[in-house]
Design a protein around this motif. Structure first.
Motif: not given
Length: 418
Positions: A97-101, A106-113
């Motif tokens: 359930v939580v994996r895809d979210a 993570a893909r949307d917020r690539y800038d926070v890394f």
């Protein structure tokens, strides 16, 4: 009339009629049922104690509060679909359930890394990978390259290296760029690990990993409220079409496209490839095949079997490679058939082949050879050649002029006919 008088009245009626006492809420008017205006201070405190006890007894949805907050933040941002969202607390512990979210965030917020703590990332990945799934292993390697950890040092201390087909493998430069999805994938595996959910006994160093993982989750929660940096370019999309992480993130099994060596075996239950030293399957703990007896293994001259652990050693091994027990007494060099050019070490007595420039046991340099008339040593590869060889038989190097001159001189010498 006070509450205590109502209680005494109810008790007296039940004893007189020998009937079970009716529930307390039925004895009170609806307007008087434990309302703070009509209850005494003692009774209000009792009710508050009961409420606090019930809240303490309710199970936590997850042992990590940071994980619960992170998942709730993903819910509020709409990363959970209606079909995947669950009203129960199982959403915090359900990988499906939580994996895809998590991966979508993570893909949307690539800038926070770039804003995450490098020290905490290093503590999370310096002990190895959380499991043997290919995507988790590759993410761990990218993160270790990001914090400049030596991959060989990490793999040598990892408890999973015996079954990992990617151990000691260094990623190419085009594959070594770490992203937010890499650290989120690692945190996802640690948060839903059975040791965390069950609260069982943890191996040494695990507490440090979990502490840093929780700190990184807290940082992700704070950074999720910031706006994406428009100046930061998005990661380049690979030209090759790959399967979506949502489809094979958990279904991806460790690669079986590995060359099997002698003694390796495939588990009949789960089809996992195990090394020959594994007595049980590393994936499902199924018992391995019966070991081949030493009588069925071809032993060459000089090989020996350890009397302590029955391990077969090569003739050159002084001690057992498995248990370090002393080997059998060496056969003297004069009883071993030596070929032309072989030599015995003057220091340890070990017999070396003609091609060895140094003793294989003590590394002492080979003494100068006793050459027959006309023979010569190749200056390039040190191969011993006959007098008739104009070039080295091994490397095709030309014979030195000194050896050629000596050979011509010896040919002109008069020899007594037989």
């Amino acid at each position: 009339m006070s509450v205590s008088k109502f209680l005494r009245l109810g008790t007296a009626l039940s004893l007189h009629n020998r009937l079970p006492l009716s529930p307390l809420p039925l004895l009170f008017p609806k307007s008087l049922q434990f309302h703070p205006r009509y209850c005494s201070t003692a009774s209000s405190a009792a009710v508050a104690a009961v409420d606090s006890t019930e809240s303490l007894c309710s199970p936590d949805p997850h042992p990590w509060p940071e994980w619960v907050t992170f998942v709730d933040r993903l819910k509020s941002k709409g990363y959970f679909t209606e079909s995947s969202s669950s009203p129960t607390d199982s959403v915090y512990k359900d990988m499906g359930v939580v994996r895809d979210a998590c991966l979508s965030f993570a893909r949307d917020r690539y800038d926070v890394f770039k804003s995450l703590s490098v020290e905490d990332i290093q503590k999370v990945v310096e002990g190895g990978c959380p499991n043997l799934y290919r995507k988790a292993v590759n993410s761990g390697k990218r993160l270790r390259a990001h914090v400049r950890l030596d991959e060989g040092d990490v793999c040598s201390t990892c408890s999973l290296r015996g079954s990992c087909d990617r151990a000691y493998v260094i990623l190419k430069e085009t594959e070594a760029d770490a992203r937010t999805v890499d650290i989120v994938r690692i945190l996802l595996f640690y948060a839903l690990d059975s040791l965390v959910l069950s609260g069982g006994e943890k191996p040494p160093g695990r507490q440090t990993i979990e502490s840093s993982a929780r700190k990184l989750l807290s940082e992700l929660i704070e950074l999720s409220e910031t706006s994406p940096d428009p100046a930061l370019p998005k990661p380049a999309v690979k030209a090759l079409k790959q399967k979506d992480d949502s489809l094979d993130f958990m279904d991806d099994v460790p690669s079986q496209d590995v060359e099997m060596k002698r003694g390796d075996w495939m588990c009949p239950k789960c089809n996992f490839m195990n090394f020959s030293r594994n007595k049980q399957c590393r994936e499902c703990n199924e018992d391995g095949p019966k070991k081949v007896g030493m009588g069925d293994v071809e032993m060459k001259k000089g090989d020996w079997t350890c009397s302590q652990c029955d391990f077969m050693n090569f003739s050159r091994n002084i001690r057992c490679l498995k248990c370090k027990a002393e080997g059998p007494k060496r056969v003297s060099s004069d009883k071993v058939e030596m070929k032309r050019g072989d030599w015995n070490c003057e220091q340890c007595g070990f017999m070396n082949f003609a091609s060895n420039r140094n003793c294989l046991r003590c590394r002492v340099a080979r003494p100068k050879r006793q050459l027959n008339p006309g023979e010569w040593e190749c200056p390039s590869c040190d191969f011993l050649n006959y007098r008739k060889n104009m070039v080295c038989l091994k490397c095709n190097c030309e014979r030195p002029k000194e050896a050629a001159a000596a050979s011509e001189y010896e040919e002109q010498l008069w020899k007594r006919p037989h």
